[in-house]
Motif scaffolding. Structure first.
Motif: not given
Length: 101
Positions: A55-56, A61-65, A75-78
């Protein structure tokens, strides 16, 4: 193929800008953007049948995030929530945009 009258379109755009500058918003086209307050990242990923690393990689996307989002540590930002919503609704379009030359 329809021929476009660029000068007429520019004149129309200038008239719209002038009307807006004078406080007339009646000719403006507006859109409401809905960014969810909460989003289930794990559900999105699982619905696509992807592991977290897949997916990352696929969506940059960052795996850790993503791990932190899925485990509710962060929580993901806006902006991230908006991006995840687009992935949820049209993953092929996101992939096409990211892989375009």
């Amino acid at each position: 193929m329809k021929k476009i009258d660029v000068s007429a379109e520019l004149m129309e755009a200038l008239a719209e800008m002038a009307a807006h500058a004078q406080g007339d918003a009646s000719r403006l086209v507006t859109h409401t953007v809905v960014v969810p307050e909460d989003i289930d990242v794990a559900d999105i990923r699982k619905a696509l049948g992807l592991t977290r690393p897949e997916f990352c990689r696929r969506f940059g996307l960052d795996v850790r995030a993503v791990q932190d989002w899925e485990q509710k540590r962060r929580r993901p930002d806006r902006a991230a929530r908006a991006y995840l919503r687009v992935i949820q609704h049209n993953p092929a379009a996101v992939e096409a945009a990211l892989h375009a030359a």
